[in-house]
Scaffold this motif. Sequence first.
Motif, PDB file in Angstrom:
ATOM      1  N   GLY A  72       0.828  -1.210   0.000  1.00 29.97           N
ATOM      2  CA  GLY A  72       0.000   0.000   0.000  1.00 29.97           C
ATOM      3  C   GLY A  72       0.856   1.252   0.000  1.00 29.97           C
ATOM      4  O   GLY A  72       1.798   1.381  -0.779  1.00 29.97           O
ATOM      5  N   THR A  73       0.564   2.168   0.908  1.00 30.16           N
ATOM      6  CA  THR A  73       1.286   3.439   0.974  1.00 30.16           C
ATOM      7  C   THR A  73       2.685   3.278   1.577  1.00 30.16           C
ATOM      8  O   THR A  73       3.482   4.200   1.519  1.00 30.16           O
ATOM      9  N   GLY A  74       2.940   2.143   2.219  1.00 26.49           N
ATOM     10  CA  GLY A  74       4.224   1.926   2.883  1.00 26.49           C
ATOM     11  C   GLY A  74       4.269   2.488   4.297  1.00 26.49           C
ATOM     12  O   GLY A  74       5.223   2.245   5.027  1.00 26.49           O
ATOM     13  N   GLY A  75       3.230   3.228   4.675  1.00 22.19           N
ATOM     14  CA  GLY A  75       3.169   3.761   6.039  1.00 22.19           C
ATOM     15  C   GLY A  75       2.041   3.079   6.798  1.00 22.19           C
ATOM     16  O   GLY A  75       1.027   2.719   6.209  1.00 22.19           O
ATOM     17  N   VAL A  76       2.232   2.860   8.098  1.00 21.87           N
ATOM     18  CA  VAL A  76       1.137   2.339   8.921  1.00 21.87           C
ATOM     19  C   VAL A  76       0.938   3.213  10.150  1.00 21.87           C
ATOM     20  O   VAL A  76       1.888   3.677  10.764  1.00 21.87           O
ATOM     21  N   ARG A  77      -0.322   3.412  10.488  1.00 29.84           N
ATOM     22  CA  ARG A  77      -0.720   4.178  11.674  1.00 29.84           C
ATOM     23  C   ARG A  77      -1.795   3.382  12.404  1.00 29.84           C
ATOM     24  O   ARG A  77      -2.322   2.412  11.877  1.00 29.84           O
ATOM     25  N   ASP A  78      -2.139   3.817  13.611  1.00 25.11           N
ATOM     26  CA  ASP A  78      -3.266   3.226  14.344  1.00 25.11           C
ATOM     27  C   ASP A  78      -3.085   1.713  14.484  1.00 25.11           C
ATOM     28  O   ASP A  78      -3.883   0.921  13.973  1.00 25.11           O
ATOM     29  N   ILE A  79      -2.033   1.315  15.169  1.00 24.47           N
ATOM     30  CA  ILE A  79      -1.654  -0.102  15.254  1.00 24.47           C
ATOM     31  C   ILE A  79      -2.555  -0.821  16.267  1.00 24.47           C
ATOM     32  O   ILE A  79      -2.791  -0.309  17.374  1.00 24.47           O
TER      33      ILE A  79
END
Length: 330
Positions: A70-77
Amino acid sequence: MKLPTLLATFLPSFTLSSILPRQDPEFAGYLISTFSDPIPAVQWHLSTSNSPSSFTFLNNATPILTSTVGTGGVRDIFLTTDGDRKRWFLLATDLDINAEGFSWDEVTRRGSRGLVVWESGDLGGWEGPRLVTVEDPTAGMAWAPSAVWDADTQQFFVFWSSRHYAEDDVEHVGNATLDRIRFATTTDFVSFSEPRDYLALEDTPLIDQEFVNLGRPGHWARFLKNETVNQVYQETTTEGLFSSEWERVKGYVRPESPREGTVVFGDNAEEGLWHLWVDDYTEYVPYQTRDVLGGGWMESGYEGFPRGLKHGCVTPLTAEEVEVVRGRYG
Ligand SMILES: *[C@@H]1O[C@H](CO)[C@@H](O)[C@H](O)[C@H]1NC(C)=O
Ligand SMILES: *[C@@H]1O[C@H](CO)[C@@H](O)[C@H](O)[C@H]1NC(C)=O
């Protein structure tokens, strides 16, 4: 937790049971799964004892997992497990706010409709990531996932927030619905049921929903962010997650300034003590109460509490799980 048959017949079919009762003597520590604004990747902090006040930043203060999809970034784990604690899943929003040409408008119109998922048998190593599309094509995004394991039906309920565009607005250029809480079920985080509304209010955009079981079947608190005022409020029920009877705790958990990204969990050692962390838009501030039904959250004021923690989750771990995590990432 298996309900006695007699009791079960009087409870609605959607009543969910907790994974393990809190204050279980088996719980020996707390694991924080989080990310940071400059580094949108999964980061872990493990408590130094069985207290949620002091933590070690694992893996030499570097991410344990970085998204390659996807975007390569992850948030809200969000870390979740099944009833046997033998299958673990890390879920995250697929979003990189540091990306070239990033705009909030763009990512809410034509953002990712998928969740990033990693999977593990024992917390000591991970498969993935994979990007699983959970939302309909009418959705602009799928943000802030959380999940609850339902022992009765042996599946996970997965929740997230999204907004939707008209069927004929395929480019999502028009007006959207308000942000609402959506859900689907899954057994494996590969295939999901059709997404449906869980909570859609006519006058209030909602995001960042977090549930906590209050130690009895069907007894839950949920926390939601009212995006109009950027404040978190609390509701409780005794009728299960899909109850139509949620009682609002008056006002907001911290009315004096914006908060988001709730984490809520029971204390491992002290019965009746509950912890609530909310992000003040820079990092988590820890609060606690001994009256979880009434709210009354007071600042915990821990010295040396980790800085810069963002929307994540806190998982109580058994002594054995603590050893696995420390052995692999300590
Ligand atoms: C979108 O919302 C704005 C502001 O509420 C309104 O003026 C406009 O007419 C709406 N557009 C459409 C296509 O409904
Ligand atoms: C959200 O805040 C707005 C503005 O104060 C208010 O009108 C609305 O009722 C609130 N919604 C909820 C669910 O608290």
